[in-house]
Design a protein around this motif. Structure first.
Motif, PDB file in Angstrom:
ATOM      1  N   GLY A  43       0.803  -1.225   0.000  1.00 45.88           N
ATOM      2  CA  GLY A  43       0.000   0.000   0.000  1.00 45.88           C
ATOM      3  C   GLY A  43       0.835   1.273   0.000  1.00 45.88           C
ATOM      4  O   GLY A  43       2.022   1.268  -0.361  1.00 45.88           O
ATOM      5  N   ALA A  44       0.182   2.367   0.416  1.00 45.65           N
ATOM      6  CA  ALA A  44       0.850   3.678   0.390  1.00 45.65           C
ATOM      7  C   ALA A  44       2.050   3.722   1.343  1.00 45.65           C
ATOM      8  O   ALA A  44       2.959   4.536   1.182  1.00 45.65           O
ATOM      9  CB  ALA A  44      -0.148   4.771   0.750  1.00 45.65           C
ATOM     10  N   ALA A  45       2.081   2.810   2.335  1.00 39.94           N
ATOM     11  CA  ALA A  45       3.240   2.750   3.243  1.00 39.94           C
ATOM     12  C   ALA A  45       4.386   1.959   2.628  1.00 39.94           C
ATOM     13  O   ALA A  45       5.459   1.842   3.217  1.00 39.94           O
ATOM     14  CB  ALA A  45       2.820   2.101   4.565  1.00 39.94           C
ATOM     15  N   GLY A  46       4.172   1.404   1.430  1.00 42.37           N
ATOM     16  CA  GLY A  46       5.195   0.588   0.776  1.00 42.37           C
ATOM     17  C   GLY A  46       5.308   0.907  -0.704  1.00 42.37           C
ATOM     18  O   GLY A  46       5.580   2.045  -1.077  1.00 42.37           O
ATOM     19  N   THR A  82       4.906   6.523  -6.029  1.00 41.58           N
ATOM     20  CA  THR A  82       4.387   7.895  -6.145  1.00 41.58           C
ATOM     21  C   THR A  82       5.532   8.909  -6.139  1.00 41.58           C
ATOM     22  O   THR A  82       5.612   9.794  -6.994  1.00 41.58           O
ATOM     23  CB  THR A  82       3.420   8.197  -4.970  1.00 41.58           C
ATOM     24  N   ILE A  83       6.436   8.745  -5.169  1.00 40.02           N
ATOM     25  CA  ILE A  83       7.549   9.708  -5.085  1.00 40.02           C
ATOM     26  C   ILE A  83       8.489   9.519  -6.277  1.00 40.02           C
ATOM     27  O   ILE A  83       9.055  10.482  -6.805  1.00 40.02           O
ATOM     28  CB  ILE A  83       8.323   9.562  -3.740  1.00 40.02           C
ATOM     29  N   ASP A  84       8.634   8.275  -6.737  1.00 38.85           N
ATOM     30  CA  ASP A  84       9.481   8.011  -7.907  1.00 38.85           C
ATOM     31  C   ASP A  84       8.934   8.763  -9.123  1.00 38.85           C
ATOM     32  O   ASP A  84       9.684   9.440  -9.836  1.00 38.85           O
ATOM     33  CB  ASP A  84       9.497   6.493  -8.172  1.00 38.85           C
ATOM     34  N   LEU A  85       7.628   8.673  -9.343  1.00 38.64           N
ATOM     35  CA  LEU A  85       7.021   9.366 -10.491  1.00 38.64           C
ATOM     36  C   LEU A  85       7.197  10.881 -10.359  1.00 38.64           C
ATOM     37  O   LEU A  85       7.526  11.570 -11.323  1.00 38.64           O
ATOM     38  CB  LEU A  85       5.527   9.019 -10.599  1.00 38.64           C
ATOM     39  N   GLU A  86       6.999  11.381  -9.137  1.00 35.59           N
ATOM     40  CA  GLU A  86       7.135  12.831  -8.910  1.00 35.59           C
ATOM     41  C   GLU A  86       8.568  13.321  -9.114  1.00 35.59           C
ATOM     42  O   GLU A  86       8.796  14.479  -9.399  1.00 35.59           O
ATOM     43  CB  GLU A  86       6.753  13.169  -7.453  1.00 35.59           C
ATOM     44  N   SER A  87       9.520  12.404  -8.948  1.00 35.31           N
ATOM     45  CA  SER A  87      10.931  12.804  -9.012  1.00 35.31           C
ATOM     46  C   SER A  87      11.497  12.754 -10.425  1.00 35.31           C
ATOM     47  O   SER A  87      12.620  13.211 -10.654  1.00 35.31           O
ATOM     48  CB  SER A  87      11.782  11.887  -8.115  1.00 35.31           C
ATOM     49  N   GLU A  88      10.728  12.188 -11.355  1.00 33.49           N
ATOM     50  CA  GLU A  88      11.234  12.080 -12.736  1.00 33.49           C
ATOM     51  C   GLU A  88      11.556  13.451 -13.295  1.00 33.49           C
ATOM     52  O   GLU A  88      10.794  14.402 -13.110  1.00 33.49           O
ATOM     53  CB  GLU A  88      10.192  11.397 -13.629  1.00 33.49           C
ATOM     54  N   GLY A  89      12.692  13.527 -13.979  1.00 34.97           N
ATOM     55  CA  GLY A  89      13.077  14.793 -14.611  1.00 34.97           C
ATOM     56  C   GLY A  89      13.747  15.757 -13.641  1.00 34.97           C
ATOM     57  O   GLY A  89      14.223  16.805 -14.043  1.00 34.97           O
ATOM     58  N   LYS A  90      13.783  15.385 -12.339  1.00 33.13           N
ATOM     59  CA  LYS A  90      14.468  16.261 -11.367  1.00 33.13           C
ATOM     60  C   LYS A  90      15.867  15.710 -11.143  1.00 33.13           C
ATOM     61  O   LYS A  90      16.020  14.590 -10.660  1.00 33.13           O
ATOM     62  CB  LYS A  90      13.719  16.275 -10.026  1.00 33.13           C
ATOM     63  N   THR A  91      16.870  16.494 -11.473  1.00 32.12           N
ATOM     64  CA  THR A  91      18.238  15.981 -11.344  1.00 32.12           C
ATOM     65  C   THR A  91      18.823  16.283  -9.967  1.00 32.12           C
ATOM     66  O   THR A  91      19.913  15.845  -9.637  1.00 32.12           O
ATOM     67  CB  THR A  91      19.148  16.616 -12.424  1.00 32.12           C
ATOM     68  N   ASP A  92      18.059  17.041  -9.157  1.00 32.69           N
ATOM     69  CA  ASP A  92      18.639  17.487  -7.891  1.00 32.69           C
ATOM     70  C   ASP A  92      18.001  16.811  -6.672  1.00 32.69           C
ATOM     71  O   ASP A  92      17.998  17.356  -5.580  1.00 32.69           O
ATOM     72  CB  ASP A  92      18.468  19.013  -7.765  1.00 32.69           C
ATOM     73  N   ILE A  93      17.450  15.597  -6.848  1.00 30.61           N
ATOM     74  CA  ILE A  93      16.832  14.978  -5.667  1.00 30.61           C
ATOM     75  C   ILE A  93      17.928  14.492  -4.706  1.00 30.61           C
ATOM     76  O   ILE A  93      19.034  14.147  -5.120  1.00 30.61           O
ATOM     77  CB  ILE A  93      15.828  13.854  -6.016  1.00 30.61           C
ATOM     78  N   SER A  94      17.604  14.508  -3.426  1.00 27.65           N
ATOM     79  CA  SER A  94      18.614  14.180  -2.418  1.00 27.65           C
ATOM     80  C   SER A  94      18.748  12.666  -2.264  1.00 27.65           C
ATOM     81  O   SER A  94      17.855  11.900  -2.651  1.00 27.65           O
ATOM     82  CB  SER A  94      18.212  14.785  -1.071  1.00 27.65           C
ATOM     83  N   LEU A  95      19.869  12.280  -1.644  1.00 29.43           N
ATOM     84  CA  LEU A  95      20.086  10.863  -1.353  1.00 29.43           C
ATOM     85  C   LEU A  95      18.992  10.349  -0.416  1.00 29.43           C
ATOM     86  O   LEU A  95      18.563   9.196  -0.510  1.00 29.43           O
ATOM     87  CB  LEU A  95      21.464  10.705  -0.694  1.00 29.43           C
ATOM     88  N   PHE A 154      14.319   6.907   0.293  1.00 23.09           N
ATOM     89  CA  PHE A 154      12.886   6.741   0.581  1.00 23.09           C
ATOM     90  C   PHE A 154      12.221   5.963  -0.557  1.00 23.09           C
ATOM     91  O   PHE A 154      11.487   4.993  -0.333  1.00 23.09           O
ATOM     92  CB  PHE A 154      12.197   8.108   0.752  1.00 23.09           C
ATOM     93  N   ILE A 155      12.482   6.393  -1.792  1.00 27.37           N
ATOM     94  CA  ILE A 155      11.860   5.737  -2.957  1.00 27.37           C
ATOM     95  C   ILE A 155      12.185   4.249  -2.937  1.00 27.37           C
ATOM     96  O   ILE A 155      11.302   3.394  -3.043  1.00 27.37           O
ATOM     97  CB  ILE A 155      12.356   6.369  -4.284  1.00 27.37           C
ATOM     98  N   HIS A 156      13.454   3.942  -2.774  1.00 29.42           N
ATOM     99  CA  HIS A 156      13.858   2.544  -2.917  1.00 29.42           C
ATOM    100  C   HIS A 156      13.456   1.684  -1.733  1.00 29.42           C
ATOM    101  O   HIS A 156      13.092   0.525  -1.901  1.00 29.42           O
ATOM    102  CB  HIS A 156      15.362   2.455  -3.194  1.00 29.42           C
TER     103      HIS A 156
END
Ligand code: GRG
Length: 309
Positions: free
Chosen positions: A163-166, A172-185, A190-192
């Motif tokens: 679910g949303a806890a997994g 969701t965060i992976d999709l939101e992060s696409e195209g952003k080259t400056d995401i933090s470690l 968190f994504i992984h």
């Protein structure tokens, strides 16, 4: 082709343990059980689509981890097999949905055309939904000779992991992060840990619960699983850069194409592999107290670090 030294320290591989034979034997048991788990009935089309992806091969790492954790604690393969199959159903549904045009949009998976390429997007969505629902039914109905409260705990763990806890939260965060080259470690972790780690942890923990784990066992095995989960994804990121489409059975270089931040893009290839090796060493140290009984889980951890696909 880019390359990186992916050899692992020999002390990560336990002596006198034939991992190749072990994995082959377990894969065969899992393939047979999966084949039996999902007969084709009416409406045939949806069962065919579900079986197409469920029986498309793959390493079967998740069910194998579940079986190994159950056996480590004295349980049998039969006890854990329904849950092991359910975990592969959940994993397969996540791959079907991940490959959809609205997500990663991939044409190949496990060396075959993706589900939506064969059956269409509408049926692929339903095939994923069907597998997810059936996974829970399968655990509840097929698990034998285990106290019901253990089965309930397993169902709760699986629900939380998908679910949303997994998985759903991580994706969701992976999709939101696409195209952003400056995401933090931190965001990448968190994504992984959600997208990949949560299900791998559920595999080990649910196998352990079925085998009769104590609270202390669960804590040790969770630590093992969290470390192999992150290492697994780091290696996945490395392979996306270093391996070919043929080796992977899916399109190589997708992360770069989708402008995803990955461990190699943030840390570099060598440092990513070293990080994966460190995580595997931590995973193995969590199993110290089990002695030789932990050999299969230790060998699987080494394999995760050194795998080529
Ligand atoms: C679970 C309700 C629900 C929805 C799914 C699409 C999605 C939400 C999540 C994406 C999860 C995902 C695809 C994560 C990647 C995990 C990963 C590294 C897969 C590859 O695993 P392998 O290498 O594949 O074990 P094989 O084919 O060997 O099984």
């Amino acid at each position: 082709m880019v390359s990186v030294d992916r050899s692992i320290a020999t002390n990560l591989t336990p002596s006198q343990f034939d991992l190749t034979a072990y994995l082959q034997q377990r894969q065969k048991r899992v393939e047979d059980a999966l084949d039996r788990s999902l007969p084709i009935v009416a409406p045939e089309k949806i069962y065919e689509a579900m079986r197409y992806s469920l029986l498309a091969g793959g390493k079967r790492l998740r069910p194998i981890l579940c079986l190994a954790a159950c056996e480590l604690l004295g349980g049998t393969l039969e006890t854990a097999m329904p849950t092991a199959c359910a975990l592969e159903m959940i994993h397969t549904m996540s791959l079907i949905h991940d490959d959809l045009p609205s997500m990663d949009n991939d044409d190949y998976r496990r060396g075959k055309l993706t589900n939506h390429k064969v059956y269409g997007e509408d049926i692929a969505i339903l095939a994923g939904d069907g597998l997810l629902a059936y996974a829970f039914e399968y655990v509840a109905v097929q698990t034998q000779d285990v106290p019901p409260e253990r089965v309930l705990q397993v169902v709760a763990r699986l629900g939380r992991a998908v679910g949303a806890a997994g998985l759903v939260g991580g994706q969701t965060i992976d999709l939101e992060s696409e195209g952003k080259t400056d995401i933090s470690l931190e965001t990448l972790n968190f994504i992984h840990s959600h997208k990949t780690g949560a299900l791998l942890e559920a595999c080990v923990v649910s196998g352990a619960i079925l085998g009769g784990a104590s609270a202390e066992d669960l804590q040790k095995l969770s630590s093992y699983a969290q470390n192999i989960g992150l290492a697994f994804q780091i290696v996945d990121d490395i392979l996306d850069v270093t391996a070919s489409t043929e080796e992977l059975g899916k399109t190589a270089g997708k992360d770069l194409q989708a402008q995803k931040s990955t461990f190699p893009s943030l840390l570099g290839l060598e440092a990513s592999q070293q990080q994966a090796n460190r995580l595997i060493e931590k995973a193995i140290s969590a199993l110290e107290s089990y002695g030789d009984r932990a050999k299969p889980l230790i060998a699987i951890a080494g394999y995760i670090c050194a795998r080529t696909h």
